[in-house]
Design a protein around this motif. Structure first.
Motif, PDB file in Angstrom:
ATOM      1  N   ASP A  27     -50.530 -16.134  -0.323  1.00  0.00           N
ATOM      2  CA  ASP A  27     -50.084 -17.409  -0.897  1.00  0.00           C
ATOM      3  C   ASP A  27     -48.685 -17.768  -0.401  1.00  0.00           C
ATOM      4  O   ASP A  27     -48.387 -18.928  -0.143  1.00  0.00           O
ATOM      5  CB  ASP A  27     -50.085 -17.348  -2.428  1.00  0.00           C
ATOM      6  N   GLU A  28     -47.832 -16.763  -0.270  1.00  0.00           N
ATOM      7  CA  GLU A  28     -46.454 -16.998   0.190  1.00  0.00           C
ATOM      8  C   GLU A  28     -46.370 -17.086   1.709  1.00  0.00           C
ATOM      9  O   GLU A  28     -45.413 -17.643   2.252  1.00  0.00           O
ATOM     10  CB  GLU A  28     -45.544 -15.870  -0.313  1.00  0.00           C
ATOM     11  N   ASN A  29     -47.356 -16.514   2.395  1.00  0.00           N
ATOM     12  CA  ASN A  29     -47.368 -16.471   3.867  1.00  0.00           C
ATOM     13  C   ASN A  29     -48.749 -16.876   4.379  1.00  0.00           C
ATOM     14  O   ASN A  29     -49.527 -16.039   4.823  1.00  0.00           O
ATOM     15  CB  ASN A  29     -47.041 -15.048   4.344  1.00  0.00           C
ATOM     16  N   ALA A  70     -53.060 -11.230  -2.965  1.00  0.00           N
ATOM     17  CA  ALA A  70     -52.462 -12.335  -3.742  1.00  0.00           C
ATOM     18  C   ALA A  70     -52.348 -11.888  -5.196  1.00  0.00           C
ATOM     19  O   ALA A  70     -53.118 -11.042  -5.660  1.00  0.00           O
ATOM     20  CB  ALA A  70     -53.317 -13.592  -3.640  1.00  0.00           C
ATOM     21  N   GLU A  71     -51.386 -12.490  -5.910  1.00  0.00           N
ATOM     22  CA  GLU A  71     -51.135 -12.140  -7.321  1.00  0.00           C
ATOM     23  C   GLU A  71     -52.383 -12.290  -8.184  1.00  0.00           C
ATOM     24  O   GLU A  71     -52.648 -11.497  -9.066  1.00  0.00           O
ATOM     25  CB  GLU A  71     -50.033 -13.034  -7.907  1.00  0.00           C
ATOM     26  N   TRP A  72     -53.164 -13.339  -7.951  1.00  0.00           N
ATOM     27  CA  TRP A  72     -54.300 -13.688  -8.802  1.00  0.00           C
ATOM     28  C   TRP A  72     -55.549 -12.857  -8.506  1.00  0.00           C
ATOM     29  O   TRP A  72     -56.562 -12.999  -9.172  1.00  0.00           O
ATOM     30  CB  TRP A  72     -54.628 -15.172  -8.648  1.00  0.00           C
ATOM     31  N   CYS A  73     -55.488 -11.987  -7.510  1.00  0.00           N
ATOM     32  CA  CYS A  73     -56.665 -11.238  -7.044  1.00  0.00           C
ATOM     33  C   CYS A  73     -56.785  -9.899  -7.786  1.00  0.00           C
ATOM     34  O   CYS A  73     -55.999  -8.991  -7.559  1.00  0.00           O
ATOM     35  CB  CYS A  73     -56.521 -11.030  -5.536  1.00  0.00           C
ATOM     36  N   GLY A  74     -57.774  -9.804  -8.666  1.00  0.00           N
ATOM     37  CA  GLY A  74     -57.998  -8.573  -9.434  1.00  0.00           C
ATOM     38  C   GLY A  74     -58.264  -7.356  -8.556  1.00  0.00           C
ATOM     39  O   GLY A  74     -57.636  -6.309  -8.730  1.00  0.00           O
ATOM     40  N   PRO A  75     -59.204  -7.443  -7.604  1.00  0.00           N
ATOM     41  CA  PRO A  75     -59.460  -6.289  -6.727  1.00  0.00           C
ATOM     42  C   PRO A  75     -58.213  -5.864  -5.944  1.00  0.00           C
ATOM     43  O   PRO A  75     -58.027  -4.680  -5.688  1.00  0.00           O
ATOM     44  CB  PRO A  75     -60.568  -6.787  -5.788  1.00  0.00           C
ATOM     45  N   CYS A  76     -57.352  -6.831  -5.595  1.00  0.00           N
ATOM     46  CA  CYS A  76     -56.105  -6.493  -4.891  1.00  0.00           C
ATOM     47  C   CYS A  76     -55.226  -5.607  -5.771  1.00  0.00           C
ATOM     48  O   CYS A  76     -54.611  -4.651  -5.293  1.00  0.00           O
ATOM     49  CB  CYS A  76     -55.321  -7.755  -4.524  1.00  0.00           C
ATOM     50  N   ARG A  77     -55.186  -5.931  -7.061  1.00  0.00           N
ATOM     51  CA  ARG A  77     -54.366  -5.140  -7.992  1.00  0.00           C
ATOM     52  C   ARG A  77     -54.947  -3.747  -8.182  1.00  0.00           C
ATOM     53  O   ARG A  77     -54.217  -2.811  -8.475  1.00  0.00           O
ATOM     54  CB  ARG A  77     -54.236  -5.879  -9.331  1.00  0.00           C
ATOM     55  N   MET A  78     -56.273  -3.614  -8.017  1.00  0.00           N
ATOM     56  CA  MET A  78     -56.896  -2.289  -8.126  1.00  0.00           C
ATOM     57  C   MET A  78     -56.565  -1.428  -6.897  1.00  0.00           C
ATOM     58  O   MET A  78     -56.385  -0.224  -7.013  1.00  0.00           O
ATOM     59  CB  MET A  78     -58.421  -2.420  -8.254  1.00  0.00           C
ATOM     60  N   VAL A  79     -56.491  -2.039  -5.733  1.00  0.00           N
ATOM     61  CA  VAL A  79     -56.253  -1.304  -4.485  1.00  0.00           C
ATOM     62  C   VAL A  79     -54.773  -0.917  -4.323  1.00  0.00           C
ATOM     63  O   VAL A  79     -54.466   0.123  -3.755  1.00  0.00           O
ATOM     64  CB  VAL A  79     -56.727  -2.153  -3.279  1.00  0.00           C
ATOM     65  N   ALA A  80     -53.868  -1.737  -4.853  1.00  0.00           N
ATOM     66  CA  ALA A  80     -52.429  -1.524  -4.637  1.00  0.00           C
ATOM     67  C   ALA A  80     -51.954  -0.110  -4.982  1.00  0.00           C
ATOM     68  O   ALA A  80     -51.286   0.531  -4.164  1.00  0.00           O
ATOM     69  CB  ALA A  80     -51.616  -2.577  -5.383  1.00  0.00           C
TER      70      ALA A  80
END
Length: 104
Positions: free
Chosen positions: A58-60, A26-36
């Motif tokens: 969030d979209e799905n 999700a956009e708001w997830c900091g760890p997600c942005r680190m993994v991307a």
């Protein structure tokens, strides 16, 4: 990396002829942005053996709810329509490569 949706999940993931890693994020997830960016590197290096796609929860919301995804980032590897591995939380590249070694 390609984005998948609730609508095309079966076609893009379950019916793929090679293993598919799905990044639930999700956009708001900091760890997600680190993994991307790590996943993008792995996709560039091993895209011939494993496909890496992302699904914005969030979209799905439908498919993640069906799969019981409660924390993100959650990475699931699908092979022949079945979940064969799940990795929860942000991990460094070396750890992800170890987790994915049987597929790449």
């Amino acid at each position: 990396m390609k984005a998948v949706t609730d609508a095309d999940f079966d076609t893009e993931v379950l019916k793929s002829d090679k293993p598919v890693l799905v990044d639930f994020w999700a956009e708001w997830c900091g760890p997600c942005r680190m993994v991307a960016p790590i996943l993008e590197e792995i996709a560039g290096e091993h895209g011939d053996k494993i496909e890496i796609v992302k699904m914005n929860i969030d979209e799905n919301p439908q498919r993640p709810a069906q799969l019981g995804i409660t924390g993100i980032p959650t990475l699931q590897v699908y092979k022949d329509g079945e979940i064969v591995k799940q990795i929860v939380g942000a991990k460094p590249k070396a750890a992800l490569l170890r987790e994915l070694s049987e597929f790449i």
